[in-house]
Motif scaffolding. Structure first.
Motif, PDB file in Angstrom:
ATOM      1  N   ARG A 161     109.117  13.463 -28.176  1.00  0.00           N
ATOM      2  CA  ARG A 161     107.675  13.650 -28.391  1.00  0.00           C
ATOM      3  C   ARG A 161     107.300  13.355 -29.846  1.00  0.00           C
ATOM      4  N   ASP A 162     108.071  13.904 -30.790  1.00  0.00           N
ATOM      5  CA  ASP A 162     107.720  13.772 -32.205  1.00  0.00           C
ATOM      6  C   ASP A 162     107.757  12.321 -32.669  1.00  0.00           C
ATOM      7  N   SER A 163     108.738  11.564 -32.186  1.00  0.00           N
ATOM      8  CA  SER A 163     108.848  10.154 -32.576  1.00  0.00           C
ATOM      9  C   SER A 163     107.639   9.370 -32.086  1.00  0.00           C
ATOM     10  N   ALA A 164     107.203   9.657 -30.847  1.00  0.00           N
ATOM     11  CA  ALA A 164     106.029   8.973 -30.311  1.00  0.00           C
ATOM     12  C   ALA A 164     104.772   9.362 -31.086  1.00  0.00           C
ATOM     13  N   LEU A 165     104.658  10.651 -31.437  1.00  0.00           N
ATOM     14  CA  LEU A 165     103.512  11.085 -32.236  1.00  0.00           C
ATOM     15  C   LEU A 165     103.498  10.395 -33.599  1.00  0.00           C
ATOM     16  N   ALA A 166     104.670  10.311 -34.230  1.00  0.00           N
ATOM     17  CA  ALA A 166     104.749   9.682 -35.552  1.00  0.00           C
ATOM     18  C   ALA A 166     104.397   8.201 -35.471  1.00  0.00           C
ATOM     19  N   ALA A 167     104.946   7.497 -34.464  1.00  0.00           N
ATOM     20  CA  ALA A 167     104.688   6.066 -34.331  1.00  0.00           C
ATOM     21  C   ALA A 167     103.224   5.784 -34.039  1.00  0.00           C
ATOM     22  N   SER A 168     102.587   6.676 -33.278  1.00  0.00           N
ATOM     23  CA  SER A 168     101.190   6.463 -32.899  1.00  0.00           C
ATOM     24  C   SER A 168     100.219   6.805 -34.013  1.00  0.00           C
ATOM     25  N   GLY A 169     100.691   7.520 -35.013  1.00  0.00           N
ATOM     26  CA  GLY A 169      99.817   7.953 -36.090  1.00  0.00           C
ATOM     27  C   GLY A 169      99.055   9.229 -35.795  1.00  0.00           C
ATOM     28  N   LEU A 170      99.364   9.884 -34.668  1.00  0.00           N
ATOM     29  CA  LEU A 170      98.642  11.090 -34.279  1.00  0.00           C
ATOM     30  C   LEU A 170      99.271  12.376 -34.802  1.00  0.00           C
ATOM     31  N   LEU A 171     100.479  12.315 -35.302  1.00  0.00           N
ATOM     32  CA  LEU A 171     101.247  13.522 -35.631  1.00  0.00           C
ATOM     33  C   LEU A 171     100.500  14.420 -36.610  1.00  0.00           C
ATOM     34  N   ASN A 172     100.369  15.687 -36.214  1.00  0.00           N
ATOM     35  CA  ASN A 172      99.851  16.726 -37.106  1.00  0.00           C
ATOM     36  C   ASN A 172     101.060  17.396 -37.748  1.00  0.00           C
ATOM     37  N   SER A 173     101.257  17.174 -39.036  1.00  0.00           N
ATOM     38  CA  SER A 173     102.468  17.647 -39.712  1.00  0.00           C
ATOM     39  C   SER A 173     102.317  19.025 -40.323  1.00  0.00           C
ATOM     40  N   ALA A 174     101.307  19.797 -39.914  1.00  0.00           N
ATOM     41  CA  ALA A 174     101.153  21.165 -40.421  1.00  0.00           C
ATOM     42  C   ALA A 174     102.409  21.967 -40.122  1.00  0.00           C
ATOM     43  N   LEU A 175     102.776  22.823 -41.057  1.00  0.00           N
ATOM     44  CA  LEU A 175     104.026  23.588 -40.960  1.00  0.00           C
ATOM     45  C   LEU A 175     103.735  25.002 -40.467  1.00  0.00           C
ATOM     46  N   GLY A 176     104.532  25.482 -39.503  1.00  0.00           N
ATOM     47  CA  GLY A 176     104.451  26.860 -39.061  1.00  0.00           C
ATOM     48  C   GLY A 176     103.219  27.129 -38.211  1.00  0.00           C
ATOM     49  N   GLY A 177     102.957  28.419 -38.000  1.00  0.00           N
ATOM     50  CA  GLY A 177     101.792  28.826 -37.237  1.00  0.00           C
ATOM     51  C   GLY A 177     102.102  29.147 -35.789  1.00  0.00           C
ATOM     52  N   PRO A 178     101.099  29.626 -35.048  1.00  0.00           N
ATOM     53  CA  PRO A 178     101.304  30.012 -33.653  1.00  0.00           C
ATOM     54  C   PRO A 178     101.653  28.818 -32.779  1.00  0.00           C
ATOM     55  N   SER A 179     102.147  29.118 -31.581  1.00  0.00           N
ATOM     56  CA  SER A 179     102.470  28.070 -30.622  1.00  0.00           C
ATOM     57  C   SER A 179     101.185  27.446 -30.085  1.00  0.00           C
ATOM     58  N   VAL A 180     101.300  26.196 -29.625  1.00  0.00           N
ATOM     59  CA  VAL A 180     100.139  25.436 -29.156  1.00  0.00           C
ATOM     60  C   VAL A 180     100.362  25.008 -27.710  1.00  0.00           C
ATOM     61  N   TYR A 181      99.318  24.449 -27.123  1.00  0.00           N
ATOM     62  CA  TYR A 181      99.323  24.141 -25.691  1.00  0.00           C
ATOM     63  C   TYR A 181      98.929  22.675 -25.475  1.00  0.00           C
ATOM     64  N   PRO A 182      99.841  21.734 -25.686  1.00  0.00           N
ATOM     65  CA  PRO A 182      99.511  20.336 -25.404  1.00  0.00           C
ATOM     66  C   PRO A 182      99.286  20.141 -23.905  1.00  0.00           C
ATOM     67  N   PRO A 183      98.601  19.057 -23.510  1.00  0.00           N
ATOM     68  CA  PRO A 183      98.347  18.841 -22.084  1.00  0.00           C
ATOM     69  C   PRO A 183      99.639  18.814 -21.273  1.00  0.00           C
ATOM     70  N   GLN A 184      99.591  19.357 -20.085  1.00  0.00           N
ATOM     71  CA  GLN A 184     100.707  19.268 -19.153  1.00  0.00           C
ATOM     72  C   GLN A 184     100.137  19.172 -17.740  1.00  0.00           C
ATOM     73  N   PRO A 185     100.945  18.741 -16.770  1.00  0.00           N
ATOM     74  CA  PRO A 185     100.416  18.521 -15.422  1.00  0.00           C
ATOM     75  C   PRO A 185      99.794  19.776 -14.827  1.00  0.00           C
ATOM     76  N   ALA A 186      98.756  19.574 -14.047  1.00  0.00           N
ATOM     77  CA  ALA A 186      98.103  20.689 -13.365  1.00  0.00           C
ATOM     78  C   ALA A 186      99.073  21.331 -12.380  1.00  0.00           C
ATOM     79  N   GLY A 187      98.981  22.632 -12.259  1.00  0.00           N
ATOM     80  CA  GLY A 187      99.793  23.348 -11.282  1.00  0.00           C
ATOM     81  C   GLY A 187     101.095  23.895 -11.816  1.00  0.00           C
ATOM     82  N   VAL A 188     101.506  23.513 -13.043  1.00  0.00           N
ATOM     83  CA  VAL A 188     102.784  23.995 -13.581  1.00  0.00           C
ATOM     84  C   VAL A 188     102.797  25.513 -13.665  1.00  0.00           C
ATOM     85  N   MET A 189     101.703  26.096 -14.138  1.00  0.00           N
ATOM     86  CA  MET A 189     101.674  27.532 -14.361  1.00  0.00           C
ATOM     87  C   MET A 189     101.555  28.325 -13.063  1.00  0.00           C
ATOM     88  N   GLU A 190     101.356  27.664 -11.949  1.00  0.00           N
ATOM     89  CA  GLU A 190     101.230  28.360 -10.665  1.00  0.00           C
ATOM     90  C   GLU A 190     102.565  28.546  -9.965  1.00  0.00           C
TER      91      GLU A 190
END
Length: 689
Positions: free
Chosen positions: A580-609
């Motif tokens: 994931r990180d390599s793709a983010l870096a190559a795309s220029g989208l990577l947020n390099s902020a350090l630390g902090g709470p966990s985040v929720y990137p998109p994932q397929p619908a229904g996983v949490m069910e």
């Protein structure tokens, strides 16, 4: 006469070298490849490979002495192990052992040398000055040559991914390729070690071992406030906290004199145990399970020993006795698991706040607000229990007062969850007695035990009364396992396998070191540097061995197909988070902020069910959407599918080495996952700009 005597001496010496030693050569092969199917309980095809008598008696095919060699060579329709064949040198060892009479020590002679195992011996110094000298000496004995260096671009990409988990930027590539200095590579290594992304990369390995996750596990798998521990690990690595202190603070930071908030947060290491809060569960049963998890994790991660084998009986192969296991158990038995101020609870959902002890780690105002909110919450719990007349099972329906009270409780809990809290360890004011648990059963208490350590490993410098004493005993320079295990794990990250391949078992059932002198040399270098982790990384990545070409040569394909002799560098698939990180870096989208709470990137619908309780997944927007994979919120029961398909650790137990599978399923998230689609679109725009 003299000539005949010399011939006899040389023949005897040759025979002693060619005849395998059972404990050194044969037992590890049987344990790794055979005993899961052919043990005293399973006896697949009627065969147990647990004693000389069982081997001779054999199973459904008769004595294994006659047909075992054919089975190992996959001849006459026999296949052991099924579906794969042992390496030719291992087959040759077993055949030589069988030809010499299949000598098998008696039980009395097996138990006697337990403490004489190589890993329990003191570290042995060596006069060789560099890693390359050790490896080349071994290659010369095998009539092999090391591989040439990889090209400069490959070296840069490899070391960048190894140390930071990110590919080099175009500017970094250009700067390195035009740098004529002989120290250009070493300069890159120093830059990467000083990068804040180094702490993120290597924190992931440690978090695997500490079974980190953002939820409890168990059937309800409720979220827990533990991300501050992850942040502490990242920061500790980035400030190059000496490894012995790194371990002491995690095992017993709360017992240090005037501990800082950071040292308290460090104790989250052993708050990562699973918590079962399903209705009807026995709290004492799962408290005991958490304590045994802490003992087993300590043994696996810090000592490289399968201590859990001694929970029910004396360890069958290593010197650890059941009593010694419960002496270690007693050191973790006095933790304040739920906190002294929590009331009885009226439903399992109330346990969402029982991750006590908690500390507030924002400014003092947040700490005061936390205490006030918690006091209100506890008062409401008590009021609700009083109103319900002690009925802890059912909510009183259609009562406006109770409904308002419940809504207020939920509001307060949400406010609490928004405060930066941390789960920490804390000792109870009154010691909880500990006993040997017969058969490992928490209901069957045997004799009482006091705190202690297995002194056969090395004698403690003083009495062992608490976790701080344990931590200092583990990290002591005289402990032969602590440094060996640590350097072996770091070596494993770079080469794909450790110098001891069974990185989680340095006991007599584990593999022998491929380069024992190098292992001890690295351990002594680590100790003498003051357990300087950065210096150890630099020591490993700068020699020629780590910079070799990865190409498989014909001679190596024959003599060393698994690259145990390290005549080349290994080719390793990226970890799940780094994909994931390599793709983010190559795309220029990577947020390099350090630390902090966990985040929720998109994932397929229904996983949490798919879990028993449907947890929320508030998909992140803005910069949080593009955080590194390390920060993705990890539910133990319903993990992120893109992470799992690339073999991310599950957080259920200490993971000292991830599997590296290559499956067609891995192409699906790269093609269909909304994260990767978004990254591909951004990369296309970047390329067109």
């Amino acid at each position: 006469m003299r000539s005949a005597l010399l011939s006899l001496v040389f023949a005897t010496a040759a025979l002693s070298q060619s005849t395998p030693d059972f404990e050194r050569d044969i037992r590890p092969l049987l344990a790794a490849n055979c005993l899961s199917c052919h043990n005293d309980k399973a006896k697949s095809s009627g065969l147990a490979l647990t004693s000389r008598a069982a081997l001779e008696t054999g199973g459904n095919r008769g004595s294994a002495l006659t047909w075992l060699p054919k089975a190992l060579r996959h001849e006459d329709g026999l296949q052991m192990p099924p579906g794969r064949q042992l390496p030719t040198p291992d087959i040759a060892k077993i055949e030589s052992w069988l030809a010499a009479g299949a000598l098998w020590p008696t039980e009395s002679t097996v138990r006697a040398p337990k403490r004489d195992h190589w890993a329990f011996h003191p570290l042995r110094p060596s006069s060789l000055p560099r890693i390359d000298h050790f490896l080349q000496a071994r290659l010369q004995r095998e009539s092999l040559l090391p591989s040439p260096p990889a090209d400069r671009l490959t070296q840069l990409r490899r070391v960048s991914l190894d140390l930071t988990g990110l590919p080099p930027t175009p500017a970094e590539v250009q700067s390195f390729l035009v740098d004529p200095s002989p120290q250009a590579y070493e300069t890159v290594v120093d830059r990467l070690l000083a990068s804040p992304q180094y702490g993120e990369r290597w924190a992931r390995h440690w978090l695997d071992q500490s079974r980190y996750a953002d939820s409890d596990g168990g059937s309800r798998d409720e979220p827990r406030p533990i991300w501050k521990y992850r942040e502490w690990v990242i920061n500790a690595l980035n400030r190059n906290l000496p490894f012995d202190q790194f371990v002491v603070e995690q095992l017993a930071g709360d017992l240090l004199l005037n501990p800082t908030p950071e040292q308290l947060i460090a104790t989250g290491f052993h708050r990562n145990s699973l918590l079962q809060i399903e209705a009807g569960t026995d709290r004492e049963q799962y408290r005991v399970e958490a304590v045994t998890d802490r003992v087993d994790t300590t043994g696996t991660v810090l000592l490289g020993l399968s201590t859990g084998c001694a929970r029910c009986h004396d360890h069958k192969f290593d010197p650890l006795t059941q009593k010694e296991y419960y002496q270690l158990f007693s050191l973790f038995n006095n933790l304040d698991e739920y906190g002294p101020d929590l009331p009885p609870f009226s439903s399992t959902s109330d346990l969402q706040i029982t991750h006590a002890p908690l500390i507030a780690v924002g400014p003092p105002a947040d700490a005061a607000r936390h205490d006030a909110l918690r006091a209100q919450l506890l008062a409401l719990y008590k009021e609700r229990l009083t109103y319900r007349g002690g009925d802890n099972s059912d909510l009183i329906k259609n009562d406006p007062g109770d409904k308002v009270r419940t809504e207020t409780i939920n509001t307060l809990k949400k406010q609490l969850s928004n405060l930066p809290l941390a789960m920490v360890m804390r000792e109870r004011p009154v010691a909880r007695p500990a006993h040997i648990l017969l058969g490992g059963d928490y209901l069957r208490k045997g004799i009482p035990v006091s705190p202690g350590v297995p002194s056969w490993l090395h004698a403690p410098a003083g009495p062992i009364n608490n976790r701080l004493d344990l931590a200092r005993w583990i990290t002591h320079k005289q402990n032969p396992l602590f440094a060996r295990v640590a350097v072996n794990r770091i070596w494993q990250r770079y080469f794909g396998q450790g110098l001891v391949e069974t990185e989680n078992d340095f006991g007599s059932q584990g593999a022998l070191p491929s380069h024992p002198e190098l292992l001890d040399w690295l351990a002594l270098q680590f100790i003498n540097s003051g357990f300087d982790q950065n210096a150890l990384h630099r020591l490993i990545v700068t020699p020629a061995a780590c910079r070799q070409s990865p190409h498989l040569r014909p001679d190596l394909a024959t003599k060393d197909p698994r690259n145990l002799l390290l005549a080349r560098q290994s080719r390793l698939r990226l970890d799940a988070e780094i994909v994931r990180d390599s793709a983010l870096a190559a795309s220029g989208l990577l947020n390099s902020a350090l630390g902090g709470p966990s985040v929720y990137p998109p994932q397929p619908a229904g996983v949490m069910e798919t879990g028993q309780v449907v947890q929320s997944w508030p998909t992140s927007s803005g910069p949080d959407r593009y955080r590194r994979g390390l920060y993705t919120f990890h539910y133990r029961v319903t993990p992120n599918p893109s992470m799992q398909v690339f073999d991310a650790a599950n957080g259920l137990a200490a993971c000292t080495r991830r599997p590296r599978t290559n499956s067609p399923l891995q192409s699906l998230p790269l093609l269909n996952d909304p994260n990767f689609l978004e990254m591909a679109q951004a990369l296309a725009r970047r390329g067109a700009a």
